[in-house]
Design a protein around this motif. Structure first.
Motif, PDB file in Angstrom:
ATOM      1  N   ARG A 235       0.821  -1.207   0.000  1.00 40.20           N
ATOM      2  CA  ARG A 235       0.000   0.000   0.000  1.00 40.20           C
ATOM      3  C   ARG A 235       0.859   1.264   0.000  1.00 40.20           C
ATOM      4  O   ARG A 235       0.540   2.242  -0.695  1.00 40.20           O
ATOM      5  N   ASP A 236       1.953   1.278   0.762  1.00 43.35           N
ATOM      6  CA  ASP A 236       2.786   2.470   0.814  1.00 43.35           C
ATOM      7  C   ASP A 236       3.436   2.746  -0.540  1.00 43.35           C
ATOM      8  O   ASP A 236       3.647   3.907  -0.910  1.00 43.35           O
ATOM      9  N   GLU A 239       0.686   4.396  -2.647  1.00 43.61           N
ATOM     10  CA  GLU A 239       0.426   5.744  -2.169  1.00 43.61           C
ATOM     11  C   GLU A 239       1.548   6.701  -2.559  1.00 43.61           C
ATOM     12  O   GLU A 239       1.304   7.875  -2.854  1.00 43.61           O
ATOM     13  N   THR A 240       2.786   6.214  -2.590  1.00 45.12           N
ATOM     14  CA  THR A 240       3.907   7.049  -3.026  1.00 45.12           C
ATOM     15  C   THR A 240       3.744   7.449  -4.486  1.00 45.12           C
ATOM     16  O   THR A 240       3.965   8.616  -4.858  1.00 45.12           O
ATOM     17  N   ASP A 285      -7.411  -1.594  -0.322  1.00 49.94           N
ATOM     18  CA  ASP A 285      -6.760  -2.649   0.453  1.00 49.94           C
ATOM     19  C   ASP A 285      -6.942  -3.985  -0.248  1.00 49.94           C
ATOM     20  O   ASP A 285      -7.880  -4.174  -1.042  1.00 49.94           O
TER      21      ASP A 285
END
Length: 374
Positions: A235-236, A239-240, A285
């Motif tokens: 997920r990170d 998001e980046t 998610d």
């Protein structure tokens, strides 16, 4: 003095020759009967008449003349005598307009930043197309590595510059943190003359203006494919990338923006009032690995469910027992005999009405047939 004497001598010679010519008009030409003395005097007069001197080379040009006129005329005569080239072709070449100067974006987008050769402008159909177009084939990283676009994308120079800056400044460092340099960018769609969301008759899409790019993901040098809409990716990481593209582009559309961007990310440089930007991409998610087969157990502290009372419930609040058509004889016995504690209560009740008699069963031949209306 000499010139005046020469002029007087010539005049006297002409006056002397006129009577002689008149006298010999019938005899033929005068030179046929003239003697040697006459010929000698004529030659002497011709030699004694002075001729004008040639103009010095250092003399100034006469008024009303062009110094380069002989050169121009000589050049025109030379072009006219060249084989396969006439005056009309020479004038046509002189009227050919000079090629347009490259734009500031084209000058800045050098081979050290991207492999993006210029292509001719696209005009139509309708409002499709644009000027200052390039074919973006690869982005060149600061370490001279190339990130190829698969396939090559047709877009405006400004859009190509934005894609190159995004890959060089954000994607390349992100891929390095994943343990492998970036090798390719997956191009899902670039220039295409169509309406928004590929709907006929809709408003013109930025793809039709060569001002957009659809990206599915990027590929690393070790062979891994990072799909930006894959829920299994960290997920990170996604998001980046989300924050990165929303910084470089005016429009970002991804999952949950609409039904048309669930498997790719749309990027464009659409110009809006007050420099308004759109960034709609929901980083979802991962889905559960195994779907639950049974509903969850009801908690103990949950309030009791409300149930409606039926007409069969007795005065004591207990519903009589029910048996199916295949019930045993013992169940029928318990149903017929009242309980000992309820004997007095049973005597005070009214007699139960007999069960209705079932309707007679007709034979097969006695049934009436009804006409169907279907």
């Amino acid at each position: 003095m000499v010139s005046a004497a020469a002029a007087a001598l010539a005049l006297s010679w002409l006056m002397a020759g006129s009577p002689a010519a008149a006298r010999s008009r019938d005899a033929g030409p005068p030179h046929a009967h003239a003697g040697p003395d006459h010929a000698a005097r004529r030659d002497h007069a011709m030699t004694t008449i002075p001729l004008p001197q040639p103009r010095p080379a250092t003399a100034p040009a006469r008024a009303g003349t062009k110094a380069d006129a002989p050169a121009d005329s000589a050049k025109g005569e030379q072009d006219a005598h060249e084989p396969g080239k006439g005056p009309s072709e020479t004038s046509r070449e002189a009227k050919t307009p000079a090629p347009p100067q490259p734009s500031a974006c084209r000058v800045a987008l050098t081979e050290e930043i991207a492999v993006a050769p210029s292509i001719p402008p696209i005009k139509g159909p309708g409002a499709c197309g644009g000027d200052d177009l390039v074919r973006l084939e690869a982005v060149v990283l600061p370490d001279k590595r190339r990130v190829t676009l698969t396939p090559a994308a047709t877009m405006r120079c400004t859009m190509a510059a934005a894609v190159a800056n995004w890959v060089r400044s954000d994607l390349a460092p992100l891929a390095a943190r994943l343990g492998s340099p970036i090798a390719a960018l997956d191009n899902y769609d670039s220039y295409q003359c169509r309406g928004r969301n590929n709907v006929a008759g809709a408003q013109m899409s930025e793809h039709g203006r060569a001002n957009a790019l659809d990206v599915r993901g990027f590929k690393l040098a070790d062979g891994r494919m990072i799909e930006l809409t894959d829920r299994t990716q960290p997920r990170d990481l996604r998001e980046t990338v989300l924050h990165s593209v929303c910084t470089h582009f005016a429009t970002v559309l991804g999952p949950d923006s609409d039904w048309y961007h669930e498997d790719h990310i749309h990027l464009d440089l659409a110009e809006r009032r007050s420099n308004y930007r759109i960034c709609q991409w929901d980083v979802l998610d991962p889905l559960p690995k195994v779907a639950p087969l049974m509903p969850a157990v009801r908690p103990d502290d949950a309030p009791p469910r409300e149930t409606a009372e039926t007409e069969e419930t007795g005065k004591g609040g207990k519903a009589p027992a029910r048996t199916g058509s295949t019930g045993t004889a013992e169940a029928e016995k318990h149903k017929a005999e009242p309980a000992p504690g309820d004997a007095a209560e049973a005597d005070e009740t009214e007699p139960v009405a007999p069960a209705p008699t079932p309707p007679p069963v007709h034979s097969k031949g006695g049934k009436k047939k009804h006409k169907s209306r279907s």
